[in-house]
Design a protein around this motif. Sequence first.
Motif, PDB file in Angstrom:
ATOM      1  N   GLY A   1      -2.023  -6.705   7.066  1.00 47.94           N
ATOM      2  CA  GLY A   1      -2.750  -6.176   5.918  1.00 47.94           C
ATOM      3  C   GLY A   1      -3.971  -7.006   5.610  1.00 47.94           C
ATOM      4  O   GLY A   1      -4.751  -7.329   6.517  1.00 47.94           O
TER       5      GLY A   1
ATOM      6  N   ASP B   1       0.843  -1.192   0.000  1.00 46.15           N
ATOM      7  CA  ASP B   1       0.000   0.000   0.000  1.00 46.15           C
ATOM      8  C   ASP B   1       0.884   1.250   0.000  1.00 46.15           C
ATOM      9  O   ASP B   1       2.018   1.209   0.497  1.00 46.15           O
TER      10      ASP B   1
ATOM     11  N   THR C   1      -0.415  -3.303   4.498  1.00 50.18           N
ATOM     12  CA  THR C   1      -0.754  -1.928   4.868  1.00 50.18           C
ATOM     13  C   THR C   1       0.069  -1.417   6.047  1.00 50.18           C
ATOM     14  O   THR C   1       0.040  -0.226   6.339  1.00 50.18           O
TER      15      THR C   1
END
Length: 444
Positions: A389, A235, A369
């Motif tokens: 994530g 991300d 993430t």
Amino acid sequence: MTVTAHVEALLAAARRHGADHADAILVRNESESALVRQGVPEGIERSESVALGLRVFRGLRAATVSTSVMDEREFDRLAEQACAMAQVVPEDRFGGLSPDAQSGVFDASGLELEDTQAPNMDALLARARETEETALGFDGITNSSGASAGFGRTVIALGTSAGFLGSYARTSYSNAVSVLAGEGANMQRDYAGRSTVFLSDLISPAEIGREAATRALRRLNPVKPRTGTYPVIFDPRVSTSLLGHLTSAISGAAIARGTSFLKDSLGDKIFSSEINVIDDPRRLRGTGSRPFDAEGGSALRMNLIEEGVLQTWLLDSRSARQLGMRSNGRASRGVSSPPSPGITNLHLAPGSLAPDDLRSDIREGILVTELMGSSVNMLTGDYSRGASGFMIRDGQIAEPVAELTIAGNLKDMFARMIAGNDLEFRQGVNAPSVRIDDMSIAGI
């Protein structure tokens, strides 16, 4: 006295006490910040500081000293101390002022680095409260680690005995919140925040609060993925860390020491042809923009990676001399340390694929993430980090995952990197989503 007058006075003192050459830097900071938790102010701070640094050269010897006393009588004492120190330290045949420094007087005109707005403490508290209230208003958000809002202004002045004199000011505005979702052992935390040079570029407190709450809620009830090899998408919140590893590996200081896995890669294709990495100190309202570097060198846009090929090292004058090259204006420094190579506004240019398209052919993969810890060997490029994530299943984002480890080798990872088209300029280092196939994942 003006900030440049302080610098000139310190340089004059250095010459009086026997310095062959010298440079001086002044950094003045003022900031205000407000922290609230559950609507109650927990931290209200205002600070002001000023510091001067002096570096003197006597032959091939150099010494650096600093002070926070803005008094010309102190300048003489400081210069005398620096010159005495420079007589007893070892010689450094690569030291000295930059031969590529500009001459004359320079400022930051045209870069839009200084806003005129200075929010008072009531305005900062109101922004922090609104950010937190918005996040806490979401069902499932159970607590807050606090919300903050801040304002800062920094003034930098630099001068050298070779005739360079420059100064500029930069403002900063910030807003952030961290919240928790769920209860007990199932609790999950996430955050959102922004920092800008101009207040008008800061998104609303409500948007930041919504972003933090949504992220925290999405992370509830994570599982561990099976151990295996997966395509991984980083991300934008974490893909910037890959650029950090790249810049560490191409720092002129690391190359001169021979401690980088890319030490023999100058001019080589280390990424695919679609990858371009740019450092741009002239970007308008950039958080790392500057009119000159820490040695008075020109601040110019530079392609570090062009169509996958490594174009240059990050160089200050010392590392440039060690490598038989010219500085490219990437010197950074504090008041108590000599210059070293650094970056300004660094970004990975966007690719052609939207995030949905970037993962559309992934039958089973992982969207990362958040990264935790760091075990990155810059000598070999071996990479291993904790992560969390979401699973990717048949091109769609699926259940949250946590407590996994991603591993690989940075040289191989760079070669397989694919950039998405979702680049946003939010900080000093920016990157879009990045896909890297065949990453080793340790889970269950």
